[in-house]
Design a protein around this motif. Structure first.
Motif: not given
Ligand code: GLY
Length: 343
Positions: A45, A48, A117, A157
């Motif tokens: 990730y 992001d 997450s 996620l």
């Protein structure tokens, strides 16, 4: 997006359900932000993440230690982090517990937020203001209550997680439903297959239903002086099983809830059919309900439980699905239960 608020003694916390990691920059200052994350989350990730310093830690319960905390303090000093710095933990329960502890103690406390997450950290670990690490073989032995400014529960996620991680998170949702909301329990029974497949509407409803229960308990008893103890349902045996067998937390909690439900039924608090209903739901969610245990090691772990007094321990019983009660029971009675369940 749904929001839930927690009003803690150290400040308020807003939980944003179905907000996205990519919008994190809207919730943080424009400078002096440090992200604490783990190797896997960063790999998936990083695109992001807002641009800022990133401290990467390893994975697994073993790194939830004061050694890791010290390493992070060192990096914060290198980055010249000061009182105006803001820490964001992006990861599972281990990352959130460590990041929250570091943020709560570095320079006597800097502001922080979480982007959990995993399902387990979205419905439990990141919410409620418990931050801490393991010490001397005991779980969460060193820690502090301090609320994060925000918790972004980005359910998208969860798609990168293996099924066992989803089941483990669902175990904590079963716990919340079992202690506080029979309707949520029935919803989970009805939609267990869709939950396992991460149907977005079902997962969002389960995360928000679960967090409503947890947040309302924390709002009434932040420091676990009374009602918050109910959140330990399944955890007395769960922690002993986790510590002696090494099974992951969610699976250990599943096994612990089976024992606690059966114990509640044995005391005539819970109808047997309800304890079977709980076991059946856990099975449908692909969680373990039976395991081979070493009696002496389990007894030893229970004797070391930090919730115990000299000769007694607080134990969470069910009086019905959605209705929990905490009672002080003697260590002798607990040992008797172990002798019944471990052969
Ligand atoms: N995970 C239990 C609590 O937050 O109190």
């Amino acid at each position: 997006m749904k929001t839930i608020e927690i009003h803690g003694s150290t400040g308020d916390s807003i939980i944003l359900i179905s907000e996205r990691l990519r919008n994190l920059r809207e919730y943080i200052p424009s400078e002096k932000v440090v992200i604490i994350t783990d190797t896997n989350v960063r790999r998936y990730y990083q695109q992001d993440f807002p641009s800022c310093e990133v401290i990467e830690i390893g994975t697994g319960e073993n790194i939830k230690s004061l050694d890791t905390v010290q390493t992070i303090y060192g990096k914060l000093v290198d980055y010249e982090a000061d009182r105006s710095s803001f820490i964001v933990g992006i990861g599972g329960g281990v990352v959130c517990d460590i990041a929250g502890f570091v943020a709560s103690t570095y320079l006597r406390g800097v502001s922080f937020g979480f982007v959990p997450s995993t399902l387990l950290s979205q419905v439990d670990a990141s919410v409620g203001g418990k931050n801490g690490v393991n010490f001397g073989g005991y779980k969460n032995m060193v820690g502090i209550f301090r609320q994060p400014e925000f918790v972004i529960c980005d359910t998208s996620l969860l798609r990168s997680l293996p099924e066992i991680e989803i089941s483990s998170g669902l175990a904590e949702i079963v716990k919340h439903a079992a202690i506080g909301d029979v309707d949520l329990f029935s919803y989970l029974e009805r939609y267990h297959e869709k939950a396992l497949k991460l149907d977005s509407e079902i997962i969002e409803n389960l995360v928000s239903g679960s967090l409503l229960i947890k947040s309302s308990i924390v709002n009434r008893d932040e420091k676990e002086e009374g009602e918050r103890r109910k959140l330990n349902f399944g955890h007395t045996f769960g922690h002993a099983i986790e510590g002696t067998t090494g099974v992951p937390h969610g699976e250990a909690v599943s096994l612990g809830m089976v024992v606690a439900s059966a114990f509640s039924a044995k005391r005539n608090y819970l109808p047997y059919k309800d304890s079977e209903r709980i076991e059946e739901l856990l099975r449908k969610l692909k969680l373990p309900t039976k395991i081979k245990l070493d009696r002496e090691r389990v007894l030893d772990a229970l004797r070391k439980d930090k919730k115990r007094g000299k000769d007694s321990i607080r134990f969470v019983f069910l009086q019905g699905i959605g209705n929990a009660v905490v009672e002080e029971i003697s260590i002798k009675e607990l040992e008797h239960i172990v002798n019944l369940i471990v052969r």
